[in-house]
Design a protein around this motif. Structure first.
Motif, PDB file in Angstrom:
ATOM      1  N   PHE A   1      42.986  41.038  43.557  1.00 45.87           N
ATOM      2  CA  PHE A   1      44.396  40.645  43.466  1.00 45.87           C
ATOM      3  C   PHE A   1      45.254  41.903  43.431  1.00 45.87           C
ATOM      4  O   PHE A   1      45.002  42.809  42.638  1.00 45.87           O
ATOM      5  N   PRO A   2      46.269  41.978  44.299  1.00 46.71           N
ATOM      6  CA  PRO A   2      47.143  43.159  44.296  1.00 46.71           C
ATOM      7  C   PRO A   2      47.822  43.356  42.939  1.00 46.71           C
ATOM      8  O   PRO A   2      48.112  42.384  42.233  1.00 46.71           O
ATOM      9  N   GLN A   3      48.065  44.601  42.586  1.00 48.50           N
ATOM     10  CA  GLN A   3      48.722  44.913  41.313  1.00 48.50           C
ATOM     11  C   GLN A   3      50.205  44.567  41.338  1.00 48.50           C
ATOM     12  O   GLN A   3      50.784  44.237  40.313  1.00 48.50           O
ATOM     13  N   GLN A   4      50.825  44.648  42.512  1.00 46.98           N
ATOM     14  CA  GLN A   4      52.237  44.310  42.639  1.00 46.98           C
ATOM     15  C   GLN A   4      52.369  42.810  42.922  1.00 46.98           C
ATOM     16  O   GLN A   4      51.393  42.168  43.320  1.00 46.98           O
ATOM     17  N   PRO A   5      53.552  42.234  42.700  1.00 47.60           N
ATOM     18  CA  PRO A   5      53.727  40.804  43.014  1.00 47.60           C
ATOM     19  C   PRO A   5      53.340  40.515  44.461  1.00 47.60           C
ATOM     20  O   PRO A   5      53.713  41.248  45.380  1.00 47.60           O
ATOM     21  N   SER A   6      52.560  39.456  44.637  1.00 41.40           N
ATOM     22  CA  SER A   6      52.057  39.097  45.962  1.00 41.40           C
ATOM     23  C   SER A   6      51.883  37.585  46.012  1.00 41.40           C
ATOM     24  O   SER A   6      51.849  36.907  44.982  1.00 41.40           O
ATOM     25  N   TYR A   7      51.718  37.077  47.216  1.00 42.81           N
ATOM     26  CA  TYR A   7      51.463  35.644  47.379  1.00 42.81           C
ATOM     27  C   TYR A   7      50.158  35.257  46.690  1.00 42.81           C
ATOM     28  O   TYR A   7      50.065  34.194  46.073  1.00 42.81           O
ATOM     29  N   ALA A   8      49.156  36.127  46.744  1.00 42.57           N
ATOM     30  CA  ALA A   8      47.893  35.844  46.047  1.00 42.57           C
ATOM     31  C   ALA A   8      48.140  35.713  44.546  1.00 42.57           C
ATOM     32  O   ALA A   8      47.599  34.820  43.890  1.00 42.57           O
ATOM     33  N   GLY A   9      48.952  36.581  44.002  1.00 41.90           N
ATOM     34  CA  GLY A   9      49.288  36.501  42.580  1.00 41.90           C
ATOM     35  C   GLY A   9      50.088  35.252  42.255  1.00 41.90           C
ATOM     36  O   GLY A   9      49.845  34.599  41.227  1.00 41.90           O
ATOM     37  N   PHE A  10      51.048  34.913  43.113  1.00 41.63           N
ATOM     38  CA  PHE A  10      51.823  33.683  42.909  1.00 41.63           C
ATOM     39  C   PHE A  10      50.881  32.476  42.916  1.00 41.63           C
ATOM     40  O   PHE A  10      51.009  31.559  42.108  1.00 41.63           O
ATOM     41  N   HIS A  11      49.956  32.492  43.849  1.00 46.44           N
ATOM     42  CA  HIS A  11      48.975  31.417  43.994  1.00 46.44           C
ATOM     43  C   HIS A  11      48.156  31.291  42.704  1.00 46.44           C
ATOM     44  O   HIS A  11      47.961  30.191  42.168  1.00 46.44           O
TER      45      HIS A  11
END
Length: 193
Positions: free
Chosen positions: A143-153
């Protein structure tokens, strides 16, 4: 534009977070009872599910397709990596979608009065959620450390599991990502009650 959704839908929430992150003006239309079989309340989505996005005469089904549509139209730099072709990121997305779908099937079965205990189909769904969450925990560094769609998911999945309390969440690496994202306005705004 209109997004047909329900306030507790984790699939629709992925779109709501992205919409807010991109500062888009989209009218939210609550479809109401997701067990209803009237296509009109789902913007005539033949699957009778949320989310559905209506943009003029264009109608888009399924949360990840909606996200890709919005990014192609409004975010050419793909700020949140929605359009990624990275296999690891796509696998994260596939497992999260699978866990989310399995949980929804269990919730809907129990709402309709089915005793889901000791039935192979539902045992497999529970195993899907458990194994999927364990796999995500073991892949948490993807999971990327910065806000990302994967993190939102991920936060949509996590919050939904917390909301319905069907599974214990003992995943400290995933929880670290959740804690990082939990304070962003675009995430807070759509937190389920």
């Amino acid at each position: 534009m209109k997004l047909y959704y329900t306030p507790k839908s984790h699939f629709a929430r992925k779109n709501r977070i992205l919409i807010d992150a991109l500062s888009l003006e989209v009218e939210l239309v609550d479809a109401g009872n997701v067990a209803d079989s009237t296509p009109e309340i789902f913007a005539n989505n033949p699957l009778m599910k949320v989310p559905t996005l209506v943009d003029g005469h264009q109608v888009i089904y399924e949360s990840d397709h909606i996200a890709a549509y919005l990014v192609r139209k409004f975010d050419p730099t793909d700020s949140y990596q929605v359009l990624t072709n990275d296999v690891n990121q796509l696998n994260l997305r596939a497992v999260m979608n699978g866990v989310m779908t399995a949980e929804v099937e269990l919730i809907m079965a129990e709402r309709s009065g089915i005793n889901t205990q000791h039935l192979k189909r539902f045992d497999k769904l529970r195993a899907t959620v458990t194994q999927g969450m364990n796999w995500l925990e073991n892949q948490a560094d993807l999971f990327p450390q910065q806000p990302s769609y994967a993190g939102f998911h991920l936060i949509c999945l996590w919050d939904h599991l917390l909301l319905y309390q069907m599974f214990q969440l003992k995943h400290p690496h995933l929880q670290q990502h959740i804690e990082k994202l939990s304070g962003f306005d675009c995430v807070v705004k759509s937190t389920p009650l």
